[in-house]
Every structure is written in C-alpha cells, then in structure tokens.
Design an enzyme around this catalytic site. Structure first.
Site, mmCIF file in Angstrom:
data_model
loop_
_atom_site.group_PDB
_atom_site.id
_atom_site.type_symbol
_atom_site.label_atom_id
_atom_site.label_comp_id
_atom_site.label_asym_id
_atom_site.label_seq_id
_atom_site.Cartn_x
_atom_site.Cartn_y
_atom_site.Cartn_z
ATOM 1 C CG ASN A 157 -1.488 1.486 1.169
ATOM 2 O OD1 ASN A 157 -1.869 1.867 0.416
ATOM 3 N ND2 ASN A 157 -2.198 1.690 2.588
ATOM 4 C CD1 TRP A 158 3.537 0.977 -2.888
ATOM 5 C CD2 TRP A 158 3.487 2.017 -4.822
ATOM 6 N NE1 TRP A 158 4.214 0.263 -3.759
ATOM 7 C CE2 TRP A 158 4.266 0.896 -4.883
ATOM 8 C CE3 TRP A 158 3.429 3.184 -5.746
ATOM 9 C CZ2 TRP A 158 4.868 0.782 -6.361
ATOM 10 C CZ3 TRP A 158 4.093 2.738 -7.330
ATOM 11 C CH2 TRP A 158 4.658 1.669 -7.194
ATOM 12 C CE LYS A 159 0.341 3.495 4.729
ATOM 13 N NZ LYS A 159 0.073 3.697 6.227
ATOM 14 C CD GLU A 198 -2.998 5.579 6.760
ATOM 15 O OE1 GLU A 198 -2.870 5.386 5.717
ATOM 16 O OE2 GLU A 198 -2.203 5.013 7.329
ATOM 17 C CD GLU A 242 -3.717 -2.752 7.365
ATOM 18 O OE1 GLU A 242 -2.740 -2.739 7.068
ATOM 19 O OE2 GLU A 242 -4.256 -1.688 7.069
ATOM 20 N N GLY A 287 2.033 1.925 10.513
ATOM 21 C CA GLY A 287 3.194 3.274 10.670
ATOM 22 C C GLY A 287 3.799 3.578 11.895
ATOM 23 C CB SER A 334 4.936 -1.865 11.860
ATOM 24 O OG SER A 334 4.662 -0.512 12.072
HETATM 25 C C1 PEP Z 1 -0.984 0.102 5.814
HETATM 26 O O1 PEP Z 1 -0.806 1.099 5.510
HETATM 27 O O2 PEP Z 1 -1.836 -0.560 5.662
HETATM 28 C C2 PEP Z 1 0.193 -0.388 6.824
HETATM 29 C C3 PEP Z 1 0.144 -1.702 7.200
HETATM 30 O O3 PEP Z 1 1.190 0.541 6.946
HETATM 31 P P1 PEP Z 1 2.783 0.173 7.660
HETATM 32 O O4 PEP Z 1 3.074 -0.895 7.093
HETATM 33 O O5 PEP Z 1 3.481 1.237 7.333
HETATM 34 O O6 PEP Z 1 2.511 0.133 9.101
#
Ligand code: PEP
Length: 245
Positions: free
Chosen positions: A9-11, A96, A166, A172, A207
C-alpha cells in the site's frame, strides 16, 4: 490451500519517476516463478502507469473506491474505472480512510459491494485502536466491522474477498502485533466467516518488515501481509515477499 498474498500500500507517495524506479528495482529481484502473489496499490492517479510497468509480474489494486457507480461525485474514482484498467484489487476500509474521512462500517460495506460488482476483489481492512485493545474490545470491534459487510454483501461474498487485520496502533508506528496477538485475531476472523472462512485469505498489516515477516507468516491463519512503509523500499518489499513463499 490458500495462496499467500503480499500487498504493498503505497499510500499518498510516489511520482512518475519514483514509481518507475521502485517497480524496476523490485521486478529485477522478483523474477521467475513464485508461489506468492504480489500486488501493489499506488495512488489512483498512477494506476495506469503502474499497471503498464508491472506487466504480468504483479497485480495492481486501488487504495479506495467510491461507493457510487458514476455521476456527480467530484474527486471520486469508481470501482468500474479501476476495473477498466485491468486492476484486480481494491482496498476498502483502511483505517486512515475510516479516521480521516469518517468512513463508517456501513460506508465501507457499500464500497466493498461496489468493488465486487465491478469485478474487483476487495481487500477489507479491519482493526482496533489502542484504546479499544486496552479496553478488551478488540474482538467485538472486529466482529462489528465484519458484520456490516456480511449483512450488506452476504457471507458467500467473502469467498471473493481478502480480509486484512490491521491493528490501528501498529500502522506506521513501528509497533507490530506479536505473532500470537495477530494469530488470535486471524483465527477469530476465520471463525466469524463460518463455512467460507477456510477459503478466505487473511493478511496481517501493521509495521511489517523483513525482520518480523517470517514469524508472522509462520502462523497458521496469517496468509500474507498488507505492507505500507516497507513497500516503498524495493529490497525490503522483496524480502517480505520472499518470506511469504
Ligand atoms: C498500511 O498502510 O496498511 C500499513 C500496514 O502500513 P505500515 O506497514 O507502514 O504500518
């Protein structure tokens, strides 16, 4: 047997040049036959570019879709537009989006249904906040998030979907659920999915890094990962994909 799946997931990151460099560098490493399926979800504006660069090596997904099919929804992208680009996945209900865009369980359920109607495979994100975990509400919160989708789309619809657990406190932040904490919730999600549960891939997100991916993937109900930050570094993302093989 559920095929392992790793989704980046590049956000809201990237540019034409950076996307091209990242993909080239990842695909150089990720050559040949693999058992794990890999997908990346760039910002919507780059879906066409990334689809073209990825060729057959990667699946592509959107980070969100509108619940509406078409019309006067300025700024939105419909599921059928994403499908039009031959993309396979759409993330729905990312925390998010739930937090910054006030997406409710009901709206997420509408987006899930819209994605499936357009022929996409929704990646439904569920997860609890730290306050909810500390108040021992984790499983109740997850059950409610799942129920809204099952009520809207039906249990059978889950066989054409992916679920991503998640924990919000792990996204993050550098904090990761322990493999045991994640397995407990993944097992619970599978139970909630009843007869369809065995067929559904349940990803862990929060993470995930090369250093912790292996021990998470060793758990019986963890079928892969949704990866944010680490998906922006080709070597890290490659190592996570390898750990899922
Ligand atoms: C995500 O954006 O779905 C995510 C898990 O981010 P990160 O790996 O940076 O925690």
């Amino acid at each position: 047997m559920r095929q392992a799946l790793v989704v980046g997931n590049w956000k809201m990151n990237g540019s034409l040049a950076a996307n091209s460099q990242l993909l080239e560098s990842f695909l150089e490493r990720w050559q040949g036959e693999h058992q794990v399926e890999v997908a990346v979800c760039p910002p919507a504006i780059y879906l066409a570019q990334v689809k073209q660069l990825a060729g057959d090596g990667l699946q592509i997904g959107a980070q969100d879709v509108s619940q509406a099919e078409s019309g006067a929804y300025t700024g939105e992208v419909s599921a059928s537009m994403v499908a039009d680009l031959d993309c396979r996945y759409a993330i729905v209900g990312h925390s998010e989006r739930r937090e910054y865009h006030s997406e409710t369980n009901e709206l997420v359920a509408e987006k899930f249904a819209a994605a499936q109607q357009a022929g996409l495979v929704p990646i439904l994100c569920v997860g609890e906040t730290l306050e909810q975990r500390n108040a021992s509400e984790t499983l109740d919160v997850i059950a409610e998030q799942l129920k809204a989708v099952i009520d809207r789309a039906g249990l059978q619809a889950m066989t054409d979907a992916v679920v991503a657990y998640e924990p919000v406190w792990a996204i993050g932040t550098g904090l990761t659920a322990t493999p045991e904490q994640a397995q407990e919730v993944h097992g619970f999600i599978r139970e909630q999915l009843g007869d369809t549960g065995d067929a559904v891939r349940i990803l862990y997100g929060g993470s995930v890094k090369p250093a912790n991916a292996g021990e998470l993937f060793a758990k019986p109900d963890i079928d892969g990962a949704l990866v944010g930050g680490a998906s922006l570094a080709s070597e890290d993302f490659y190592q996570i994909c390898l750990a899922a093989e």
